[in-house]
Design a protein around this motif. Structure first.
Motif, mmCIF file in Angstrom:
data_model
loop_
_atom_site.group_PDB
_atom_site.id
_atom_site.type_symbol
_atom_site.label_atom_id
_atom_site.label_comp_id
_atom_site.label_asym_id
_atom_site.label_seq_id
_atom_site.Cartn_x
_atom_site.Cartn_y
_atom_site.Cartn_z
ATOM 1 N N ALA A 61 -48.128 13.534 31.586
ATOM 2 C CA ALA A 61 -49.026 13.170 32.684
ATOM 3 C C ALA A 61 -50.147 14.191 32.822
ATOM 4 O O ALA A 61 -51.303 13.827 33.071
ATOM 5 N N ALA A 62 -49.821 15.485 32.629
ATOM 6 C CA ALA A 62 -50.843 16.526 32.729
ATOM 7 C C ALA A 62 -51.859 16.402 31.598
ATOM 8 O O ALA A 62 -53.065 16.576 31.806
ATOM 9 N N SER A 63 -51.396 16.090 30.402
ATOM 10 C CA SER A 63 -52.306 15.917 29.269
ATOM 11 C C SER A 63 -53.261 14.755 29.517
ATOM 12 O O SER A 63 -54.448 14.827 29.190
ATOM 13 N N ALA A 64 -52.742 13.679 30.094
ATOM 14 C CA ALA A 64 -53.579 12.525 30.400
ATOM 15 C C ALA A 64 -54.631 12.864 31.454
ATOM 16 O O ALA A 64 -55.719 12.286 31.472
ATOM 17 N N ALA A 65 -54.294 13.808 32.332
ATOM 18 C CA ALA A 65 -55.234 14.212 33.384
ATOM 19 C C ALA A 65 -56.336 15.124 32.854
ATOM 20 O O ALA A 65 -57.369 15.288 33.503
ATOM 21 N N GLY A 66 -56.114 15.741 31.685
ATOM 22 C CA GLY A 66 -57.144 16.594 31.092
ATOM 23 C C GLY A 66 -56.544 17.848 30.486
ATOM 24 O O GLY A 66 -55.514 18.342 30.959
ATOM 25 N N PRO A 67 -57.166 18.401 29.418
ATOM 26 C CA PRO A 67 -56.614 19.591 28.755
ATOM 27 C C PRO A 67 -56.508 20.799 29.676
ATOM 28 O O PRO A 67 -55.576 21.594 29.559
ATOM 29 N N GLY A 68 -57.437 20.940 30.602
ATOM 30 C CA GLY A 68 -57.361 22.063 31.534
ATOM 31 C C GLY A 68 -56.166 21.958 32.452
ATOM 32 O O GLY A 68 -55.529 22.971 32.785
ATOM 33 N N ILE A 69 -55.805 20.735 32.854
ATOM 34 C CA ILE A 69 -54.644 20.518 33.723
ATOM 35 C C ILE A 69 -53.370 20.857 32.966
ATOM 36 O O ILE A 69 -52.466 21.504 33.492
ATOM 37 N N ARG A 70 -53.300 20.433 31.709
ATOM 38 C CA ARG A 70 -52.126 20.733 30.886
ATOM 39 C C ARG A 70 -51.975 22.241 30.698
ATOM 40 O O ARG A 70 -50.868 22.781 30.737
ATOM 41 N N THR A 71 -53.079 22.947 30.531
ATOM 42 C CA THR A 71 -53.030 24.396 30.366
ATOM 43 C C THR A 71 -52.429 25.068 31.602
ATOM 44 O O THR A 71 -51.585 25.964 31.497
ATOM 45 N N VAL A 72 -52.879 24.647 32.784
ATOM 46 C CA VAL A 72 -52.341 25.217 34.028
ATOM 47 C C VAL A 72 -50.851 24.925 34.147
ATOM 48 O O VAL A 72 -50.055 25.802 34.513
ATOM 49 N N LEU A 73 -50.448 23.699 33.847
ATOM 50 C CA LEU A 73 -49.033 23.345 33.926
ATOM 51 C C LEU A 73 -48.204 24.209 32.986
ATOM 52 O O LEU A 73 -47.168 24.766 33.394
ATOM 53 N N ASP A 74 -48.629 24.336 31.732
ATOM 54 C CA ASP A 74 -47.867 25.127 30.770
ATOM 55 C C ASP A 74 -47.738 26.575 31.219
ATOM 56 O O ASP A 74 -46.680 27.209 31.046
ATOM 57 N N GLN A 75 -48.809 27.109 31.815
ATOM 58 C CA GLN A 75 -48.742 28.491 32.290
ATOM 59 C C GLN A 75 -47.728 28.621 33.424
ATOM 60 O O GLN A 75 -46.956 29.586 33.474
ATOM 61 N N ARG A 76 -47.676 27.653 34.317
ATOM 62 C CA ARG A 76 -46.732 27.734 35.429
ATOM 63 C C ARG A 76 -45.299 27.496 34.980
ATOM 64 O O ARG A 76 -44.362 28.063 35.548
ATOM 65 N N LEU A 77 -45.121 26.689 33.943
ATOM 66 C CA LEU A 77 -43.785 26.545 33.369
ATOM 67 C C LEU A 77 -43.321 27.872 32.782
ATOM 68 O O LEU A 77 -42.153 28.266 32.960
ATOM 69 N N LEU A 78 -44.213 28.563 32.079
ATOM 70 C CA LEU A 78 -43.865 29.882 31.551
ATOM 71 C C LEU A 78 -43.459 30.829 32.670
ATOM 72 O O LEU A 78 -42.482 31.567 32.567
ATOM 73 N N MET A 79 -44.228 30.816 33.750
ATOM 74 C CA MET A 79 -43.952 31.722 34.860
ATOM 75 C C MET A 79 -42.677 31.337 35.610
ATOM 76 O O MET A 79 -42.176 32.105 36.429
ATOM 77 N N SER A 80 -42.153 30.144 35.312
ATOM 78 C CA SER A 80 -40.854 29.738 35.856
ATOM 79 C C SER A 80 -39.713 30.181 34.949
ATOM 80 O O SER A 80 -38.542 29.994 35.295
ATOM 81 N N GLY A 81 -40.054 30.739 33.773
ATOM 82 C CA GLY A 81 -39.037 31.179 32.829
ATOM 83 C C GLY A 81 -38.742 30.172 31.742
ATOM 84 O O GLY A 81 -37.862 30.395 30.908
ATOM 85 N N TYR A 82 -39.480 29.065 31.726
ATOM 86 C CA TYR A 82 -39.213 27.992 30.763
ATOM 87 C C TYR A 82 -40.076 28.183 29.522
ATOM 88 O O TYR A 82 -41.294 28.327 29.622
ATOM 89 N N ILE A 83 -39.454 28.159 28.341
ATOM 90 C CA ILE A 83 -40.196 28.340 27.094
ATOM 91 C C ILE A 83 -40.433 27.016 26.396
ATOM 92 O O ILE A 83 -41.552 26.678 26.049
ATOM 93 N N GLY A 84 -39.394 26.234 26.168
ATOM 94 C CA GLY A 84 -39.640 24.981 25.453
ATOM 95 C C GLY A 84 -38.391 24.321 24.965
ATOM 96 O O GLY A 84 -37.345 24.373 25.607
ATOM 97 N N ALA A 85 -38.503 23.724 23.791
ATOM 98 C CA ALA A 85 -37.434 22.870 23.285
ATOM 99 C C ALA A 85 -36.118 23.609 23.100
ATOM 100 O O ALA A 85 -35.064 22.994 23.031
ATOM 101 N N GLY A 86 -36.155 24.931 23.028
ATOM 102 C CA GLY A 86 -34.916 25.696 22.905
ATOM 103 C C GLY A 86 -33.974 25.491 24.069
ATOM 104 O O GLY A 86 -32.784 25.769 23.979
ATOM 105 N N GLU A 87 -34.531 25.000 25.208
ATOM 106 C CA GLU A 87 -33.663 24.764 26.354
ATOM 107 C C GLU A 87 -32.642 23.664 26.060
ATOM 108 O O GLU A 87 -31.682 23.496 26.790
ATOM 109 N N ARG A 88 -32.850 22.884 24.985
ATOM 110 C CA ARG A 88 -31.865 21.869 24.605
ATOM 111 C C ARG A 88 -30.532 22.515 24.255
ATOM 112 O O ARG A 88 -29.477 21.893 24.341
ATOM 113 N N ASP A 89 -30.612 23.787 23.806
ATOM 114 C CA ASP A 89 -29.384 24.478 23.423
ATOM 115 C C ASP A 89 -28.660 25.065 24.619
ATOM 116 O O ASP A 89 -27.545 25.568 24.490
#
Length: 338
Positions: free
Chosen positions: A245-273
């Protein structure tokens, strides 16, 4: 994040490791990609340490130095007045962090590629490094079940807010990852989110200030009640839905979301483990924190009590519970001023 840059970096590091020694601190290969900065994969001559280098003219970059502190990773920000160049180096000092280092290097390169000039590219590196520093600190403290549940609940409310006020505005008011006092803040409005695994009505309140509505027009406590469900949605899949949804809203929105996910401690697909099963949302309760709503604040404790955490049973707060319609109207109100 794309795997292309990671593949290029890995291939370059392998080639450099087999190269002949020289008299410079780093052996380096330039990464051929469209970027405002010159980007290099590098291996330190002295010990074979891997690094990624960013270079640009001093005159085109911000005057402040980049800072980053994290165990096992080392940042240097050097300026060579003789040739007018600036070099920013992130080095891997511990081999057990190789996978994380590769993700960070990829993220730094990809995020700064979108900058329109050298100054903005370096500023983007600084912002990303700050987010990664927070992320790695949280993960050292333990990104376990409680943190994952908390993020799951915040993203569930973010998803609802996106439907009510638009994805860009919802991400704008998501303040929790940036160490906001509450999870969502928009002027005089605030929402604090708590996630419960199962129907128990108790939630953990992290400070004396979290449920103190002073200075706000309205403070709402939301409890997201989830249950294990093989047909439900896992954390990684929920993140990807919000990212789409963030990507559809624009690349700048996706960038902000990814940064806030990082600041929440979330990295990525490794969380599947991680031991985090798919969940279904059983219900979302919302409460107006006002009047006789049960809570502990600085006004209700002796002055000698400087801080406190406590568990709050919400079964006694039914008079403050919002109806579904009132909750929808509350979410809509976050769009004002967006």
């Amino acid at each position: 994040m794309t795997s292309r840059v990671r593949d290029v970096l890995t291939t370059a590091w392998q080639a450099l490791a087999g190269g002949s020694s020289g008299d410079r601190e780093w052996r380096a290969l330039r990464i051929e990609l469209t970027h405002r900065l010159q980007v290099f994969a590098a291996v330190r001559e002295a010990d074979g340490t891997r690094g990624v280098l960013f270079e640009c003219p001093i005159a085109n970059s911000p005057t402040w130095r980049l800072r980053f502190e994290s165990e096992g990773l080392h940042l240097t920000d050097d300026r060579d007045g003789r040739n007018g160049s600036r070099r920013i180096t992130l080095a891997l000092e511990r081999s057990d962090l190789d996978a994380v280092f590769l993700v960070i290097a990829d993220d730094l390169i990809e995020s700064s590629r979108m900058a329109g000039n050298d100054h903005d590219a370096v500023a983007t590196l600084g912002a990303k490094l700050a987010a990664w520093q927070t992320c790695l600190k949280l993960r050292r403290e333990g990104f376990g079940q409680e943190r994952m549940l908390g993020l799951y609940g915040e993203l569930a409310i973010l998803d609802l807010l996106s439907s009510a006020v638009g994805t860009a505005r919802a991400i704008e008011v998501w303040s929790g990852p940036e160490r906001g006092l509450r999870d969502f803040e928009a002027g005089p409005l605030a929402i604090e989110v708590k996630t419960s695994l199962g129907a128990s009505g108790a939630v953990r309140i992290g400070s004396l200030d979290q449920l103190d509505p002073r200075g706000l027009h309205r403070l709402t406590l939301c409890r997201v009640v989830v249950v294990p469900d093989d047909a439900g949605v896992g954390l990684v899949d929920l993140v990807e839905r919000v990212r789409a949804a963030a990507s559809a809203a624009g690349p700048g929105i996706r960038t902000v979301l990814d940064q806030r996910l990082l600041m929440s401690g979330y990295i990525g697909a490794g969380e599947r483990d991680a031991p985090f099963e798919p969940l279904s949302i059983l219900t979302i309760e919302s409460y107006d924190v006002c009047g006789d709503f049960p809570r502990v604040t600085r006004e209700t404790v002796p002055a000698a009590v400087l801080s406190a955490e406590y568990r709050l049973y919400l079964g006694t707060a039914s008079r403050n519970m919002l109806t579904e319609q009132e909750f929808r109207e509350l979410l809509m109100s976050f769009g004002v001023g967006g």
